[in-house]
Write a protein that holds these residues in place. Structure first.
Motif, PDB file in Angstrom:
ATOM      1  N   ALA A  32     -14.542  15.965  15.098  1.00 28.20           N
ATOM      2  CA  ALA A  32     -15.344  15.268  16.094  1.00 28.20           C
ATOM      3  C   ALA A  32     -15.357  13.762  15.870  1.00 28.20           C
ATOM      4  N   SER A  33     -15.245  13.028  16.966  1.00 22.90           N
ATOM      5  CA  SER A  33     -15.396  11.570  16.981  1.00 22.90           C
ATOM      6  C   SER A  33     -16.855  11.291  17.333  1.00 22.90           C
ATOM      7  N   HIS A  34     -17.643  10.884  16.339  1.00 21.65           N
ATOM      8  CA  HIS A  34     -19.052  10.580  16.569  1.00 21.65           C
ATOM      9  C   HIS A  34     -19.196   9.114  16.960  1.00 21.65           C
ATOM     10  N   ASN A  35     -20.013   8.841  17.976  1.00 20.41           N
ATOM     11  CA  ASN A  35     -20.228   7.481  18.480  1.00 20.41           C
ATOM     12  C   ASN A  35     -18.912   6.794  18.847  1.00 20.41           C
ATOM     13  N   ASP A  36     -17.970   7.574  19.383  1.00 24.24           N
ATOM     14  CA  ASP A  36     -16.654   7.071  19.809  1.00 24.24           C
ATOM     15  C   ASP A  36     -15.815   6.505  18.674  1.00 24.24           C
ATOM     16  N   ASN A  37     -16.117   6.845  17.420  1.00 30.07           N
ATOM     17  CA  ASN A  37     -15.382   6.332  16.266  1.00 30.07           C
ATOM     18  C   ASN A  37     -14.239   7.261  15.866  1.00 30.07           C
ATOM     19  N   TYR A  38     -13.215   6.659  15.281  1.00 31.40           N
ATOM     20  CA  TYR A  38     -12.056   7.374  14.742  1.00 31.40           C
ATOM     21  C   TYR A  38     -12.507   8.264  13.585  1.00 31.40           C
ATOM     22  N   GLN A  39     -12.007   9.491  13.562  1.00 32.49           N
ATOM     23  CA  GLN A  39     -12.319  10.438  12.489  1.00 32.49           C
ATOM     24  C   GLN A  39     -11.067  11.254  12.197  1.00 32.49           C
ATOM     25  N   ARG A  40     -10.881  11.637  10.951  1.00 33.16           N
ATOM     26  CA  ARG A  40      -9.756  12.511  10.631  1.00 33.16           C
ATOM     27  C   ARG A  40     -10.257  13.727   9.876  1.00 33.16           C
ATOM     28  N   CYS A  41      -9.549  14.844  10.068  1.00 33.89           N
ATOM     29  CA  CYS A  41      -9.911  16.116   9.456  1.00 33.89           C
ATOM     30  C   CYS A  41      -8.655  16.706   8.823  1.00 33.89           C
ATOM     31  N   GLU A  42      -8.688  16.861   7.507  1.00 32.40           N
ATOM     32  CA  GLU A  42      -7.511  17.361   6.796  1.00 32.40           C
ATOM     33  C   GLU A  42      -7.350  18.861   7.001  1.00 32.40           C
ATOM     34  N   VAL A  43      -6.101  19.281   7.160  1.00 30.46           N
ATOM     35  CA  VAL A  43      -5.747  20.690   7.325  1.00 30.46           C
ATOM     36  C   VAL A  43      -4.428  20.948   6.598  1.00 30.46           C
ATOM     37  N   PRO A  44      -4.134  22.203   6.230  1.00 25.55           N
ATOM     38  CA  PRO A  44      -2.886  22.497   5.529  1.00 25.55           C
ATOM     39  C   PRO A  44      -1.727  22.847   6.474  1.00 25.55           C
ATOM     40  N   TRP A  45      -1.837  22.508   7.733  1.00 27.69           N
ATOM     41  CA  TRP A  45      -0.865  22.911   8.738  1.00 27.69           C
ATOM     42  C   TRP A  45       0.239  21.874   8.914  1.00 27.69           C
ATOM     43  N   SER A  46       1.345  22.307   9.534  1.00 25.14           N
ATOM     44  CA  SER A  46       2.430  21.381   9.850  1.00 25.14           C
ATOM     45  C   SER A  46       2.240  20.768  11.234  1.00 25.14           C
ATOM     46  N   ASP A  47       1.378  21.344  12.043  1.00 27.83           N
ATOM     47  CA  ASP A  47       1.033  20.796  13.346  1.00 27.83           C
ATOM     48  C   ASP A  47      -0.224  21.511  13.831  1.00 27.83           C
ATOM     49  N   ALA A  48      -0.854  20.971  14.841  1.00 26.08           N
ATOM     50  CA  ALA A  48      -2.080  21.554  15.381  1.00 26.08           C
ATOM     51  C   ALA A  48      -2.028  21.533  16.896  1.00 26.08           C
ATOM     52  N   ARG A  49      -2.845  22.393  17.481  1.00 26.49           N
ATOM     53  CA  ARG A  49      -3.020  22.354  18.935  1.00 26.49           C
ATOM     54  C   ARG A  49      -4.491  22.530  19.247  1.00 26.49           C
ATOM     55  N   LEU A  50      -4.906  21.974  20.357  1.00 29.31           N
ATOM     56  CA  LEU A  50      -6.293  22.055  20.772  1.00 29.31           C
ATOM     57  C   LEU A  50      -6.577  23.462  21.264  1.00 29.31           C
ATOM     58  N   ALA A  51      -7.580  24.100  20.674  1.00 30.54           N
ATOM     59  CA  ALA A  51      -7.952  25.450  21.091  1.00 30.54           C
ATOM     60  C   ALA A  51      -9.090  25.408  22.096  1.00 30.54           C
ATOM     61  N   ARG A  52     -10.046  24.484  21.885  1.00 28.71           N
ATOM     62  CA  ARG A  52     -11.197  24.412  22.786  1.00 28.71           C
ATOM     63  C   ARG A  52     -11.805  23.015  22.736  1.00 28.71           C
ATOM     64  N   ASN A  53     -11.944  22.394  23.901  1.00 24.11           N
ATOM     65  CA  ASN A  53     -12.608  21.095  24.010  1.00 24.11           C
ATOM     66  C   ASN A  53     -14.118  21.337  23.897  1.00 24.11           C
ATOM     67  N   LEU A  54     -14.800  20.602  23.018  1.00 22.78           N
ATOM     68  CA  LEU A  54     -16.231  20.796  22.805  1.00 22.78           C
ATOM     69  C   LEU A  54     -17.058  19.597  23.263  1.00 22.78           C
ATOM     70  N   SER A  55     -16.430  18.556  23.767  1.00 23.10           N
ATOM     71  CA  SER A  55     -17.144  17.346  24.180  1.00 23.10           C
ATOM     72  C   SER A  55     -17.070  17.173  25.688  1.00 23.10           C
ATOM     73  N   ASP A  56     -17.928  16.298  26.193  1.00 22.94           N
ATOM     74  CA  ASP A  56     -17.855  15.931  27.609  1.00 22.94           C
ATOM     75  C   ASP A  56     -16.590  15.121  27.869  1.00 22.94           C
ATOM     76  N   THR A  57     -16.126  14.407  26.840  1.00 27.45           N
ATOM     77  CA  THR A  57     -14.896  13.635  26.925  1.00 27.45           C
ATOM     78  C   THR A  57     -13.707  14.586  26.899  1.00 27.45           C
ATOM     79  N   GLN A  58     -12.768  14.399  27.805  1.00 27.13           N
ATOM     80  CA  GLN A  58     -11.551  15.218  27.809  1.00 27.13           C
ATOM     81  C   GLN A  58     -10.670  14.794  26.641  1.00 27.13           C
TER      82      GLN A  58
END
Length: 185
Positions: free
Chosen positions: A43-69
């Motif tokens: 999640a980007s809180h207050n419109d700020n850049y955020q990163r989330c570490e994962v052990p994957w080689s790529d990711a895809r969006l499963a579900r949008n949880l914000s009002d922002t697309q």
């Protein structure tokens, strides 16, 4: 005999139904395991850049949880070399693995074509002294610099303009042309 076969088939079908329901349960938020089925919320809180570490080689969006697309390349992306999802500009979503679950060693991963690494310019403007984010993927090894100030308001890095991998932000009336030196690594 026919009744026994029918009863066995019903029991097997019921067991498969229960197993499928167990697999369909959502993953705990903010955690991951070594499977494709687990999801990570970023999640980007207050419109700020955020990163989330994962052990994957790529990711895809499963579900949008914000009002922002959430749009890949604009307000979210994936850094394959460092193994993290990045979000910005209010994007909050649940992501899942895409491709193999473990990141390959550097050199075996997907890379863009040779035309991707290049230098170009873009203009970004703060209207009515409001903050604005101009999306552009600078790449993991890229840099952004002020090329030419176009406003009477001062453009000072860290005060009225700045950048991250996802783009350039301006505020306090700063309007300028920026040089994007886009590099994959």
């Amino acid at each position: 005999m026919l009744v026994q076969k029918l009863a066995s088939a019903i029991i097997v079908a019921a067991g498969l139904s229960v197993s499928a329901a167990a697999l369909a349960q959502p993953a705990p938020e903010g955690r991951y395991h070594e499977t494709h089925d687990e999801a990570v919320e970023c999640a980007s809180h207050n419109d700020n850049y955020q990163r989330c570490e994962v052990p994957w080689s790529d990711a895809r969006l499963a579900r949008n949880l914000s009002d922002t697309q959430c749009v890949r390349g604009e307000n979210w992306g994936f850094d394959r070399h460092r193994g993290f999802i990045w979000v910005d500009k209010g994007c909050r979503a649940r992501f899942i693995a895409s491709g193999t679950t473990q990141r390959p060693e550097y050199g075996n991963e997907w890379r863009p074509g040779p035309e991707w690494d290049h230098r170009f310019s873009m203009t970004c403007e703060s209207t009515d002294s409001r903050q604005r984010f101009c999306a552009v993927d600078a790449g993991g090894g890229g840099r952004v610099s002020l090329e030419r100030q176009l406003s009477s308001a001062a453009c000072v890095e860290g005060e009225s303009w700045g950048w991250n991998r996802g783009g350039v932000w301006v505020s306090r009336g700063c309007r300028a042309t920026f040089t994007i030196d886009r590099r994959w690594h």
